[in-house]
Write an enzyme that holds these catalytic residues in place. Sequence first.
Site, PDB file in Angstrom:
ATOM      1  N   GLY A  25      73.406  76.412   3.015  1.00 28.41           N
ATOM      2  CA  GLY A  25      74.224  77.353   2.291  1.00 28.41           C
ATOM      3  C   GLY A  25      74.412  78.658   2.927  1.00 28.41           C
TER       4      GLY A  25
ATOM      5  NE  ARG B 256      68.722  78.738   6.501  1.00 28.94           N
ATOM      6  CZ  ARG B 256      67.967  78.705   5.412  1.00 28.94           C
ATOM      7  NH1 ARG B 256      68.256  77.627   4.758  1.00 28.94           N
ATOM      8  NH2 ARG B 256      67.309  79.679   4.914  1.00 28.94           N
TER       9      ARG B 256
ATOM     10  NE  ARG C 229      88.039  83.601  -0.332  1.00 32.00           N
ATOM     11  CZ  ARG C 229      88.232  84.008  -1.683  1.00 32.00           C
ATOM     12  NH1 ARG C 229      87.129  84.170  -2.354  1.00 32.00           N
ATOM     13  NH2 ARG C 229      89.605  84.301  -2.586  1.00 32.00           N
TER      14      ARG C 229
ATOM     15  NE  ARG D 240      71.329  71.878  -0.595  1.00 29.56           N
ATOM     16  CZ  ARG D 240      71.146  72.883  -0.246  1.00 29.56           C
ATOM     17  NH1 ARG D 240      71.765  73.622   0.826  1.00 29.56           N
ATOM     18  NH2 ARG D 240      69.928  73.558  -0.644  1.00 29.56           N
TER      19      ARG D 240
ATOM     20  N   GLY E  10      68.992  72.660   3.764  1.00 33.21           N
ATOM     21  CA  GLY E  10      68.780  73.786   3.075  1.00 33.21           C
ATOM     22  C   GLY E  10      67.462  73.731   2.658  1.00 33.21           C
ATOM     23  CB  SER E  11      65.321  76.249   1.411  1.00 32.33           C
ATOM     24  OG  SER E  11      66.152  77.391   0.684  1.00 32.33           O
TER      25      SER E  11
ATOM     26  CD  GLU F  85      69.971  71.002  -4.088  1.00 30.78           C
ATOM     27  OE1 GLU F  85      70.548  71.063  -3.231  1.00 30.78           O
ATOM     28  OE2 GLU F  85      70.426  70.612  -5.134  1.00 30.78           O
TER      29      GLU F  85
ATOM     30  CG  ASP G 178      60.361  78.396  -3.369  1.00 24.92           C
ATOM     31  OD1 ASP G 178      60.390  78.193  -4.416  1.00 24.92           O
ATOM     32  OD2 ASP G 178      61.260  78.239  -2.391  1.00 24.92           O
TER      33      ASP G 178
ATOM     34  NE  ARG H 267      61.196  81.940   4.177  1.00 19.55           N
ATOM     35  CZ  ARG H 267      61.756  81.431   2.987  1.00 19.55           C
ATOM     36  NH1 ARG H 267      62.736  80.890   2.731  1.00 19.55           N
ATOM     37  NH2 ARG H 267      60.949  81.735   2.073  1.00 19.55           N
TER      38      ARG H 267
END
Length: 239
Positions: A20, A24, A43, A87, A89-90, A179, A204, A217
């Site tokens: 995302g 990263r 962007r 994907r 991600g967290s 998510e 989390d 992380r």
Amino acid sequence: MTIHIGAKTGEIAETVLMPGDPLRAKWAAETFLKDVKCVNETRGMLGFTGTWKGHRVSIQGSGMGMPSLSIYANELIRDYGAKTLIRIGSCGAMQESVGIRDVIVAMTASSMSTPSRGFFRELQFAPCADFGLLEGAVAAARAKGVNTHVGGIYSADVFYDERPDLNEQMTRHGVLAVEMEAAELYTVAARFGARALAVLTVSDHLLTHEALPADQRERSFGEMVEIALEAAFGDQAHD
């Protein structure tokens, strides 16, 4: 070049990892790929292409939430010929058996709604992962000794949730984590005949309120990137 991606024809690989956060994406590209080139800055949503063990790979930020990811997934597949989208991600755990730093490989992704909901009208479409990618990710995670969970997740429309009753029911029904992107990724990939998967790191926990410390992380997310790359190429990978 599209409205949201400034890459030229041929600059996007057939395999794309999608975090995302655009920063990263930059970190993952510089850490895991060779001969890296920045191919998109439109962007501020950074995208990079390089090689991993001889295979071309792009890492493109998707932004937060399903509407943002939908834009990039559509353009990557439709305009740049991407065939595999993963994907990375967290997520927030929703089961006591899932721990901080664990990896979740999302078999399915439930949602309240997605940008694609209008396509189906009354049909409740069930977005799911590509089985070959899922199988490869699980094998890679186990080979690394990473604590891994496979099952359904929830893709939320909002980050600041106000529905404890809904969370309780999802926990009751075995949803592993929450998510904000996978359900739309799986749906767009299905529409265009592409392969898709979400490999997520638990950062989390909704039940215990634990959180992964900031200084841990990168190491934990690094395992997730490696798992995604192994899933994409499997036995094709070579040094």
